[in-house]
Design a protein around this motif. Structure first.
Motif, PDB file in Angstrom:
ATOM      1  N   ASP A  58       0.822  -1.210   0.000  1.00 35.22           N
ATOM      2  CA  ASP A  58       0.000   0.000   0.000  1.00 35.22           C
ATOM      3  C   ASP A  58       0.857   1.261   0.000  1.00 35.22           C
ATOM      4  N   LEU A  59       1.946   1.258   0.771  1.00 38.62           N
ATOM      5  CA  LEU A  59       2.829   2.423   0.806  1.00 38.62           C
ATOM      6  C   LEU A  59       3.462   2.671  -0.555  1.00 38.62           C
ATOM      7  N   GLU A  60       3.845   1.600  -1.230  1.00 39.96           N
ATOM      8  CA  GLU A  60       4.433   1.746  -2.564  1.00 39.96           C
ATOM      9  C   GLU A  60       3.443   2.418  -3.505  1.00 39.96           C
ATOM     10  N   LEU A  61       2.199   1.993  -3.434  1.00 42.48           N
ATOM     11  CA  LEU A  61       1.163   2.582  -4.268  1.00 42.48           C
ATOM     12  C   LEU A  61       0.945   4.048  -3.914  1.00 42.48           C
ATOM     13  N   LEU A  62       0.836   4.332  -2.622  1.00 41.90           N
ATOM     14  CA  LEU A  62       0.493   5.680  -2.179  1.00 41.90           C
ATOM     15  C   LEU A  62       1.656   6.653  -2.232  1.00 41.90           C
ATOM     16  N   GLU A  63       2.898   6.162  -2.206  1.00 38.63           N
ATOM     17  CA  GLU A  63       4.050   7.054  -2.247  1.00 38.63           C
ATOM     18  C   GLU A  63       4.437   7.436  -3.666  1.00 38.63           C
ATOM     19  N   ASN A  64       3.782   6.858  -4.631  1.00 39.35           N
ATOM     20  CA  ASN A  64       4.038   7.186  -6.023  1.00 39.35           C
ATOM     21  C   ASN A  64       3.548   8.613  -6.275  1.00 39.35           C
ATOM     22  N   ASP A  65       4.442   9.500  -6.730  1.00 42.78           N
ATOM     23  CA  ASP A  65       4.097  10.909  -6.938  1.00 42.78           C
ATOM     24  C   ASP A  65       2.928  11.081  -7.899  1.00 42.78           C
ATOM     25  N   ALA A  66       2.860  10.257  -8.932  1.00 43.93           N
ATOM     26  CA  ALA A  66       1.773  10.362  -9.894  1.00 43.93           C
ATOM     27  C   ALA A  66       0.432  10.048  -9.232  1.00 43.93           C
ATOM     28  N   VAL A  67       0.421   9.043  -8.367  1.00 45.45           N
ATOM     29  CA  VAL A  67      -0.817   8.682  -7.672  1.00 45.45           C
ATOM     30  C   VAL A  67      -1.238   9.809  -6.735  1.00 45.45           C
ATOM     31  N   LEU A  68      -0.277  10.383  -6.010  1.00 44.13           N
ATOM     32  CA  LEU A  68      -0.601  11.491  -5.113  1.00 44.13           C
ATOM     33  C   LEU A  68      -1.136  12.687  -5.892  1.00 44.13           C
TER      34      LEU A  68
END
Length: 94
Positions: A58-68
């Protein structure tokens, strides 16, 4: 995950906190049965591993700048936090 964060996560002597979590008895029994088969000393260490794996994913997904950036844009366009959370869960389950 950032290298410095990963290095901290791999430290065997990092501080621990005791929590109480209600888990169904059959799940605990399964953890106790599976743990030694996977080389774990007990069911608690296996549960910590499972939690850590899910958290890192989940952190990998959420720490992605594009996702943020996408989440911020969706919020600016009026998409509710609830809808965004549901979408993130959908993506994480793939």
């Amino acid at each position: 995950m950032k290298p410095e964060t990963l290095k901290k996560r791999l430290d065997k002597n990092r501080p621990m906190t005791t929590i109480t979590v209600r888990i169904p008895a059959d799940v605990i029994e399964d953890l106790k049965r599976v743990a030694p088969l996977l080389g774990f000393s007990g069911h608690q260490s296996l549960a910590r591993t499972y939690i850590g794996q899910g958290l890192r994913s989940d952190l990998e997904l959420l720490e992605n700048d594009a996702v943020l950036a996408l989440i911020a844009s969706l919020k600016r366009h009026g998409v509710t936090d609830e809808v965004i959370q549901e979408a993130l869960v959908d993506v994480a389950q793939r």
